[in-house]
Design a protein around this motif. Structure first.
Motif, short mmCIF file in Angstrom:
data_model
loop_
_atom_site.label_atom_id
_atom_site.label_comp_id
_atom_site.label_asym_id
_atom_site.label_seq_id
_atom_site.Cartn_x
_atom_site.Cartn_y
_atom_site.Cartn_z
N ASP A 1 7.26 11.66 -3.26
CA ASP A 1 4.91 10.89 -3.19
C ASP A 1 4.77 11.24 -4.19
O ASP A 1 3.92 12.18 -4.11
N SER B 1 0.94 -1.10 0.02
CA SER B 1 -0.37 -0.16 -0.01
C SER B 1 0.99 1.43 -0.07
O SER B 1 2.55 1.45 -0.02
N GLY B 2 0.79 2.30 -0.40
CA GLY B 2 1.18 3.69 -0.38
C GLY B 2 1.30 4.12 1.08
O GLY B 2 3.29 4.44 0.90
N SER B 3 1.09 3.88 2.08
CA SER B 3 1.75 4.03 3.09
C SER B 3 3.09 3.69 3.26
O SER B 3 4.22 4.25 4.22
N LYS C 1 -1.61 4.08 -5.64
CA LYS C 1 -2.88 4.34 -6.14
C LYS C 1 -3.41 3.79 -7.73
O LYS C 1 -3.40 2.92 -7.58
N TYR D 1 0.02 15.34 2.66
CA TYR D 1 -0.79 14.23 2.98
C TYR D 1 0.16 12.75 2.55
O TYR D 1 0.47 12.77 0.96
N HIS D 2 0.66 12.11 2.98
CA HIS D 2 1.38 11.14 3.33
C HIS D 2 1.08 9.01 3.25
O HIS D 2 2.26 8.39 3.40
N GLY D 3 -0.39 9.40 3.97
CA GLY D 3 -0.71 8.45 4.82
C GLY D 3 -0.45 7.81 5.77
O GLY D 3 -0.66 8.82 6.39
N GLU E 1 5.29 16.25 -2.33
CA GLU E 1 4.04 15.65 -3.02
C GLU E 1 4.30 16.36 -4.26
O GLU E 1 4.12 17.62 -4.14
N VAL F 1 6.04 4.38 1.58
CA VAL F 1 7.00 5.67 1.94
C VAL F 1 7.14 5.25 3.14
O VAL F 1 8.36 5.45 3.59
N ILE G 1 2.31 8.79 -4.91
CA ILE G 1 1.19 8.29 -5.05
C ILE G 1 0.16 8.42 -6.22
O ILE G 1 -0.49 7.59 -6.12
N ALA G 2 -0.50 9.69 -5.69
CA ALA G 2 -1.72 10.22 -5.85
C ALA G 2 -1.48 10.88 -7.79
O ALA G 2 -2.49 10.74 -8.63
C1 LIG Z 1 -3.50 7.83 -0.63
C2 LIG Z 1 -1.70 8.30 -0.71
C3 LIG Z 1 -1.12 7.82 0.72
C4 LIG Z 1 -1.14 6.52 1.44
O1 LIG Z 1 -1.83 5.63 0.28
P1 LIG Z 1 -2.78 4.24 0.55
O2 LIG Z 1 -2.33 3.36 0.00
O3 LIG Z 1 -3.73 4.24 0.83
O4 LIG Z 1 -1.35 3.65 2.28
C5 LIG Z 1 0.04 7.96 0.66
N1 LIG Z 1 0.68 9.33 -0.33
C6 LIG Z 1 0.27 10.20 -1.26
C7 LIG Z 1 0.46 11.57 -1.54
C8 LIG Z 1 -1.54 9.67 -1.47
O5 LIG Z 1 -2.27 10.58 -2.28
#
Ligand SMILES: *Cc1c(COP(=O)(O)O)cnc(C)c1O
Length: 437
Positions: free
Chosen positions: A258, A127-129, A287, A161-163, A224, A132, A260-261
């Motif tokens: 990061d 997962s994203g968290s 994501k 936001y990083h999780g 981000e 990170v 992820i988004a």
């Molecule tokens: C959603 C998100 C995360 C966390 O990802 P999860 O899969 O929900 O754990 C981390 N960083 C950013 C920028 C995000 O948008």
């Protein structure tokens, strides 16, 4: 045990589902039991969620959220379905310690190919968290390994936001966000103020000064790039990424993006880092990585980071999730990337951007609306007050659209396959939600 009986023997009605859900199931960012009743989704196809029971006269909702940035190709996509089913026929999972497989190898090589140049090594997690967490572990361990253990703090800008796991929480916005509760318990990281939208030399100087001042204790800067997502849906000049890169190079600090988004085209370039032609030392993806099909994330790093760790006193990266590099997720991620890059995705994201600008052009003038902003496939309406979630969500559902506002924000990042007509309806729903909420 009548209850178990009920769950095993037959399909549950929507009412039974909701009762059991309320009794047993924890939902994101909610109390137990939840305050608002969730909608029961029966199936999803294209950009539409089909409900098990009508809500405000709708049985189908256009998904304006891409299931939190992830379902960029929409649901039930034949190509992605095929990738998962074919892989399922071979194996759904094997452990990754001492074993490897084609989906993981192909995915890692593909990610290295499409991300900025010096990123070369890929750690796949679930997962994203966690991606990170792994990024932070890499950076701290790198400095330990090269004999500079004092470099163990992180610097970021506010509004991020990083999780939701521990290290990511510590670099989320410390005030406005969901993690305020943990101040004093989380590791104390360093924050500069939120990046301004436009480039300002004074802010660039603040970034440079902060990195210089704390260089001896800084392992990494983590941000981000270009879009801050769940921390406030704010955009900033890509120029700041270049400033960070230069400051990090000048003062021997690692740079983590990061994405992820923002990854996989959402902001108009494949990765947001591409807008500044800047390469980080470590990059997190998640994501949209699997097209929203399965949970998977990736942490990429340069050879410098990998070599540093691998030549240290403890020459391993001590991380290994049970479901690391899950073959189903890796196979669908490969298929999703091929699907994306096999079409004119830039054009599709431009089309979304134009449609969002057009559809939200009048929304900024509504009472209670502070600002409307659009970038790539992201449309944001910021109110001058906390949104009334129930009222805003209901207004959107009445328009046949699924939205999930938070704080003072009503926003949408539709699947790239959303038609112009559906996009116009999403914009109508965002506007209705802004009026109602
Ligand atoms: C959603 C998100 C995360 C966390 O990802 P999860 O899969 O929900 O754990 C981390 N960083 C950013 C920028 C995000 O948008």
């Amino acid at each position: 045990m009548p209850e178990q009986h009920l769950v095993r023997d037959r399909q549950l009605s929507p009412d039974e589902l909701l009762r059991l859900d309320r009794e047993h199931v924890w939902h994101p960012y909610g109390p137990m039991p939840g305050r608002a009743e969730p909608l029961v989704v029966e199936s999803a196809s294209g950009v539409r969620l089909r409900l098990a029971r009508p809500a405000h006269g709708r049985t189908e909702l256009i998904d304006g959220m891409s299931s939190w940035w992830s379902a960029v190709h929409g649901y039930n996509h034949p190509v992605l379905n095929k990738a998962v089913t074919e892989q399922l026929g071979r194996m759904s999972h094997v452990m990754f310690g001492g074993l490897t497989h084609e989906p993981a190898v192909r995915l890692a090589a593909r990610l290295v190919e499409i991300t900025p140049e010096p990123l070369r090594h890929v750690f796949l997690s679930d997962s994203g968290s966690v991606a990170v967490e792994v990024a932070v572990k890499m950076c701290l361990q790198y400095w330990r390994s090269v004999g500079r253990p004092a470099k163990q703090r992180l610097l970021t800008w506010r509004g991020g936001y990083h999780g939701d796991t521990w290290q990511p929480m510590a670099v989320c916005d410390p005030d406005g966000g969901m993690h305020q509760l943990w101040q004093g318990v989380l590791p104390r990281q360093l924050f500069v103020r939120e990046p301004p939208v436009e480039y300002e030399e004074a802010y660039a100087d603040e970034l440079r000064a902060a990195v210089a001042r704390h260089a001896d204790e800084l392992a990494a800067v983590i941000v981000e790039p270009v879009v801050q997502g769940a921390g406030g849906m704010r955009f900033h000049s890509p120029e700041y990424l270049r400033v960070l890169r230069e400051a990090c190079d000048a003062h021997d600090v690692l740079l983590v993006f990061d994405e992820i988004a923002t990854g996989f085209g959402r902001t108009g370039t494949l990765f947001a880092a591409d807008q500044a032609s800047v390469s980080p030392d470590v990059m997190c993806l998640g994501k949209a990585l699997t097209g929203g099909y399965l949970t998977m994330a990736a942490t990429l790093c340069t050879s410098r980071v990998a070599d540093g760790i691998s030549q240290g006193e403890v020459p391993v990266l001590a991380h290994g999730p049970t479901f690391m590099a899950n073959p189903l997720a890796a196979a669908v991620a490969c298929a999703s990337i091929d699907l994306l890059l096999g079409q004119d995705w830039q054009q599709e994201v431009k089309r979304l951007e134009a449609g969002l600008r057009d559809g939200l052009a009048e929304t900024g003038a509504l009472p209670g609306v502070r600002e409307v902003r659009v970038l790539g496939g992201i449309g944001v309406v910021q109110l001058d007050h906390e949104v009334d979630m129930a009222a805003a969500t209901e207004a959107a559902v009445r328009e046949g659209v699924w939205l999930r506002p938070f704080r003072d924000l009503i926003y949408t990042m539709p699947p790239y396959v959303t038609s112009d007509e559906d996009l116009a309806r999403i914009c109508g729903a965002v506007t209705a939600a802004a009026t109602a909420g």
